[in-house]
Design a protein around this motif. Structure first.
Motif, PDB file in Angstrom:
ATOM      1  N   ARG A 163       0.831  -1.204   0.000  1.00 47.45           N
ATOM      2  CA  ARG A 163       0.000   0.000   0.000  1.00 47.45           C
ATOM      3  C   ARG A 163       0.867   1.257   0.000  1.00 47.45           C
ATOM      4  NH1 ARG A 163      -2.955  -1.199   3.939  1.00 47.45           N
ATOM      5  NH2 ARG A 163      -4.742  -1.992   2.805  1.00 47.45           N
ATOM      6  N   GLY A 164       2.022   1.197   0.644  1.00 43.93           N
ATOM      7  CA  GLY A 164       2.918   2.350   0.665  1.00 43.93           C
ATOM      8  C   GLY A 164       3.402   2.732  -0.720  1.00 43.93           C
ATOM      9  N   LEU A 165       3.459   1.770  -1.633  1.00 49.04           N
ATOM     10  CA  LEU A 165       3.845   2.034  -3.015  1.00 49.04           C
ATOM     11  C   LEU A 165       2.640   2.455  -3.850  1.00 49.04           C
ATOM     12  CD1 LEU A 165       6.130  -1.094  -3.486  1.00 49.04           C
ATOM     13  CD2 LEU A 165       6.940   1.267  -3.514  1.00 49.04           C
ATOM     14  N   GLU A 166       1.533   1.761  -3.660  1.00 46.73           N
ATOM     15  CA  GLU A 166       0.368   1.967  -4.516  1.00 46.73           C
ATOM     16  C   GLU A 166      -0.328   3.301  -4.290  1.00 46.73           C
ATOM     17  OE1 GLU A 166      -1.109  -2.518  -5.605  1.00 46.73           O
ATOM     18  OE2 GLU A 166      -2.090  -1.505  -3.924  1.00 46.73           O
ATOM     19  N   ARG A 167      -0.129   3.911  -3.145  1.00 44.23           N
ATOM     20  CA  ARG A 167      -0.826   5.168  -2.845  1.00 44.23           C
ATOM     21  C   ARG A 167       0.009   6.394  -3.187  1.00 44.23           C
ATOM     22  NH1 ARG A 167      -3.760   1.969  -3.479  1.00 44.23           N
ATOM     23  NH2 ARG A 167      -5.017   0.778  -2.035  1.00 44.23           N
ATOM     24  N   GLN A 168       1.167   6.225  -3.782  1.00 44.08           N
ATOM     25  CA  GLN A 168       2.008   7.378  -4.101  1.00 44.08           C
ATOM     26  C   GLN A 168       1.473   8.173  -5.291  1.00 44.08           C
ATOM     27  OE1 GLN A 168       6.276   6.917  -4.084  1.00 44.08           O
ATOM     28  NE2 GLN A 168       6.200   5.209  -2.636  1.00 44.08           N
TER      29      GLN A 168
ATOM     30  N   ILE B  46       3.693 -11.084  -2.216  1.00 45.73           N
ATOM     31  CA  ILE B  46       3.447  -9.640  -2.239  1.00 45.73           C
ATOM     32  C   ILE B  46       4.497  -8.898  -1.421  1.00 45.73           C
ATOM     33  CG2 ILE B  46       1.830  -7.835  -1.524  1.00 45.73           C
ATOM     34  CD1 ILE B  46      -0.433  -9.815  -2.163  1.00 45.73           C
ATOM     35  N   THR B  47       4.868  -9.451  -0.259  1.00 44.18           N
ATOM     36  CA  THR B  47       5.916  -8.833   0.551  1.00 44.18           C
ATOM     37  C   THR B  47       7.219  -8.764  -0.230  1.00 44.18           C
ATOM     38  OG1 THR B  47       4.920  -9.614   2.628  1.00 44.18           O
ATOM     39  CG2 THR B  47       7.248  -8.995   2.691  1.00 44.18           C
ATOM     40  N   GLY B  48       7.582  -9.868  -0.883  1.00 44.35           N
ATOM     41  CA  GLY B  48       8.803  -9.888  -1.689  1.00 44.35           C
ATOM     42  C   GLY B  48       8.734  -8.897  -2.835  1.00 44.35           C
ATOM     43  N   LEU B  49       7.578  -8.797  -3.469  1.00 49.77           N
ATOM     44  CA  LEU B  49       7.378  -7.863  -4.571  1.00 49.77           C
ATOM     45  C   LEU B  49       7.559  -6.426  -4.098  1.00 49.77           C
ATOM     46  CD1 LEU B  49       6.466  -7.368  -7.517  1.00 49.77           C
ATOM     47  CD2 LEU B  49       4.109  -7.369  -6.662  1.00 49.77           C
ATOM     48  N   ALA B  50       6.960  -6.110  -2.955  1.00 48.15           N
ATOM     49  CA  ALA B  50       7.069  -4.751  -2.416  1.00 48.15           C
ATOM     50  C   ALA B  50       8.503  -4.407  -2.046  1.00 48.15           C
ATOM     51  CB  ALA B  50       6.157  -4.608  -1.197  1.00 48.15           C
ATOM     52  N   LEU B  51       9.197  -5.338  -1.392  1.00 47.16           N
ATOM     53  CA  LEU B  51      10.588  -5.084  -0.999  1.00 47.16           C
ATOM     54  C   LEU B  51      11.478  -4.897  -2.224  1.00 47.16           C
ATOM     55  CD1 LEU B  51      11.003  -7.585   1.984  1.00 47.16           C
ATOM     56  CD2 LEU B  51      10.712  -5.099   2.086  1.00 47.16           C
ATOM     57  N   LYS B  52      11.207  -5.666  -3.267  1.00 43.26           N
ATOM     58  CA  LYS B  52      11.956  -5.513  -4.521  1.00 43.26           C
ATOM     59  C   LYS B  52      11.759  -4.116  -5.091  1.00 43.26           C
ATOM     60  CE  LYS B  52      11.827  -6.867  -9.365  1.00 43.26           C
ATOM     61  NZ  LYS B  52      11.070  -7.620 -10.389  1.00 43.26           N
TER      62      LYS B  52
END
Length: 249
Positions: free
Chosen positions: A61-66, A232-238
């Motif tokens: 969510r931290g990425l998607e809401r930017q 999803i966690t791995g995707l976000a960290l990447k």
């Protein structure tokens, strides 16, 4: 009761099963090597948390809401970034298919094209020997969806987001396009905007393919370990790592 059963069931299969198995050496080491046991406990706890939807949703969510999705596309060309494709899987009019994220991006681009009449440039090459050439597959599918060939541009050499930006910038300059509408997954948009900016392109971000809901809700199932959350966690960290590297280059 059904939710209790689901929670218990989540520890029968990986990754929940691995969390339970890791508890065995933690207990065994507790009286023999306390420091090793505590270290393993911390690692297990981190692994467990990363495999829950509660944590994975917070990360993504931290990425998607930017970047918010705009009400309308304002530009002179729609640029779509690839996100993976199969090589030989059967399709209605050929072989090879877009993977989930790439398919969602392509669908959004088609809808924008229908609403605006803007041409579509799809950027993405063949990343691995057993993966499809994304732009070539996208063109075939765009034609199948009724988009005129004259409205389709392909950039089929890029292997990552940086190359997407550089190679796309060259094509847009040759064709005289100056205001691209950038379509990619919401989680990928922050890094894509940075890369395209460094390639000299000012884009209108049009995020799509959202993973998390805009409204946060907590319920016990959010604490159940599941393979989807690990992914999803791995995707976000990447993406966070890629964004950091892109900014310091």
């Amino acid at each position: 009761m059904i939710y209790v059963i689901k929670f218990i069931y989540s520890f029968v299969l990986p990754p929940g099963l691995f969390v339970l198995l890791l508890l065995v050496p933690i207990i065994w080491l507790w009286k023999r090597e306390r420091r090793a046991s505590v270290f393993l406990l911390i690692v297990t706890l981190l692994f467990y948390l990363s495999s829950t939807s509660l944590v994975s949703d917070l990360f993504i969510r931290g990425l998607e809401r930017q970047y918010a999705q705009p009400q309308a596309a304002q530009g002179d060309v729609i640029v779509v970034l690839g996100g993976g494709a199969t090589l030989t899987t059967p399709d209605l009019n050929g072989k090879g298919n877009m993977l989930g994220s790439a398919a969602n991006r392509l669908l959004t681009a088609v809808r924008l094209h229908k609403a605006t009449g803007l041409p579509i440039l799809f950027s993405g090459g063949q990343v691995f020997a057993d993966s499809g050439n994304e732009a070539n597959i996208a063109k075939r599918q765009l034609l199948g969806l009724g988009v005129a060939e004259s409205d389709i541009l392909v950039e089929n050499r890029s292997l990552n987001t940086k190359q997407n930006a550089i190679n796309t910038a060259l094509i847009l300059k040759e064709r005289g396009f100056e205001h691209p509408v950038l379509v990619t997954s919401a989680f990928h948009m922050p890094r894509a905007v940075v890369e395209f900016g460094q390639a000299g392109l000012s884009v209108q971000p049009f995020p799509t393919d959202y993973v998390s809901d805009s409204k946060f809700a907590f319920y016990p199932a959010k604490l159940s370990p599941n393979a989807g959350a690990v992914s999803i966690t791995g995707l976000a960290l990447k993406e966070y790592l890629g964004l950091f590297v892109a900014k310091i280059r």
